[in-house]
Structure formats: structure tokens, C-alpha cells
Design a protein around this motif. Structure first.
Motif, short mmCIF file in Angstrom:
data_model
loop_
_atom_site.label_atom_id
_atom_site.label_comp_id
_atom_site.label_asym_id
_atom_site.label_seq_id
_atom_site.Cartn_x
_atom_site.Cartn_y
_atom_site.Cartn_z
N SER A 43 0.85 -1.19 0.00
CA SER A 43 0.00 0.00 0.00
C SER A 43 0.89 1.24 0.00
O SER A 43 2.08 1.18 0.36
CB SER A 43 -0.90 0.02 1.24
N GLU A 44 0.32 2.37 -0.37
CA GLU A 44 1.08 3.62 -0.35
C GLU A 44 1.53 3.93 1.07
O GLU A 44 2.65 4.37 1.29
CB GLU A 44 0.25 4.76 -0.92
N GLU A 45 0.67 3.66 2.04
CA GLU A 45 1.02 3.91 3.45
C GLU A 45 2.21 3.07 3.90
O GLU A 45 3.14 3.58 4.52
CB GLU A 45 -0.19 3.61 4.35
N GLU A 46 2.21 1.77 3.57
CA GLU A 46 3.34 0.90 3.91
C GLU A 46 4.63 1.38 3.25
O GLU A 46 5.70 1.37 3.86
CB GLU A 46 3.07 -0.54 3.46
N THR A 47 4.51 1.77 1.99
CA THR A 47 5.67 2.21 1.23
C THR A 47 6.26 3.49 1.83
O THR A 47 7.48 3.60 2.00
CB THR A 47 5.28 2.42 -0.24
N ILE A 48 5.40 4.43 2.18
CA ILE A 48 5.87 5.68 2.79
C ILE A 48 6.54 5.40 4.13
O ILE A 48 7.60 5.97 4.43
CB ILE A 48 4.71 6.68 2.93
N LYS A 49 5.97 4.51 4.93
CA LYS A 49 6.58 4.15 6.22
C LYS A 49 7.98 3.57 6.01
O LYS A 49 8.91 3.86 6.75
CB LYS A 49 5.72 3.14 6.97
N CYS A 50 8.13 2.75 4.98
CA CYS A 50 9.43 2.15 4.67
C CYS A 50 10.45 3.23 4.29
O CYS A 50 11.59 3.21 4.77
CB CYS A 50 9.28 1.14 3.54
N LEU A 51 10.05 4.17 3.44
CA LEU A 51 10.96 5.24 3.05
C LEU A 51 11.36 6.08 4.25
O LEU A 51 12.53 6.42 4.41
CB LEU A 51 10.32 6.11 1.97
N LEU A 52 10.39 6.40 5.10
CA LEU A 52 10.69 7.20 6.29
C LEU A 52 11.60 6.45 7.25
O LEU A 52 12.52 7.03 7.82
CB LEU A 52 9.39 7.61 6.99
N LYS A 53 11.34 5.17 7.42
CA LYS A 53 12.17 4.36 8.33
C LYS A 53 13.63 4.33 7.86
O LYS A 53 14.55 4.33 8.69
CB LYS A 53 11.61 2.93 8.39
N ASN A 54 13.84 4.30 6.57
CA ASN A 54 15.19 4.19 6.02
C ASN A 54 15.79 5.53 5.60
O ASN A 54 16.90 5.58 5.08
CB ASN A 54 15.18 3.21 4.85
N SER A 55 15.05 6.61 5.86
CA SER A 55 15.53 7.95 5.56
C SER A 55 16.71 8.28 6.47
O SER A 55 16.63 8.12 7.69
CB SER A 55 14.39 8.95 5.78
N GLY A 56 17.78 8.72 5.89
CA GLY A 56 18.96 9.06 6.67
C GLY A 56 19.95 7.93 6.81
O GLY A 56 21.07 8.13 7.25
N THR A 57 19.52 6.73 6.44
CA THR A 57 20.44 5.59 6.47
C THR A 57 20.64 5.05 5.05
O THR A 57 21.73 5.15 4.50
CB THR A 57 19.95 4.46 7.40
#
Length: 75
Positions: A43-57
Motif C-alpha cells: 500500500s502507499e502507506e506501507e511504502t511511505i513508512k518504509c521510506l521514512l524508516k530508512n531515511s537518513g540511512t
């Protein structure tokens, strides 16, 4: 899921060209929201969470922030 985006020349962070950092975010977003033969699309929500979780790493924070501003404004 591991999105280890390593640069072929061993570049890190700001050494990686901006276009490549942008492509990494866009490519992963597209891959996750698209059905694949081996899995259903996220889902778009799951995908956004993944990007945010890995943002900065795994992904450049500024690129993720800018990309998500565009994605959210289109919704």
C-alpha cells in the motif's frame, strides 16, 4: 526487505550524485507500490513508512522529504 544501495565506486552520502540519490528513492517507491510476479504491491502507506524508516540511512533525508511532499500533494 533490504535496499542496500551501494555506489559502484564506493561513494557515500553527499559524494553520491544527487540524481542517483533521487533515483534510489523513486525506484524503491515504484518497486514497492507495483505488483510483482513474486508478491503483491505494498500500500502507499506501507511504502511511505518504509521510506521514512530508512531515511537518513539508506536514503538521503532531504530527497525522501521532498519526494514525499510531492507524493502527498498528488493524493
Amino acid at each position: 526487505i533490504c535496499f542496500l544501495h551501494t555506489h559502484p565506486r564506493g561513494l557515500k552520502g553527499e559524494e553520491i550524485p544527487l540524481a542517483a540519490r533521487i533515483f534510489a528513492v523513486v525506484d524503491v517507491y515504484d518497486a514497492l507500490i507495483s505488483d510483482r510476479p513474486y508478491r503483491k504491491a505494498w500500500s502507499e502507506e506501507e511504502t511511505i513508512k518504509c521510506l521514512l524508516k530508512n531515511s537518513g540511512t539508506l536514503f538521503d533525508k532531504r530527497v525522501v522529504k521532498g519526494f514525499l511532499e510531492i507524493v502527498r500533494s498528488d493524493s
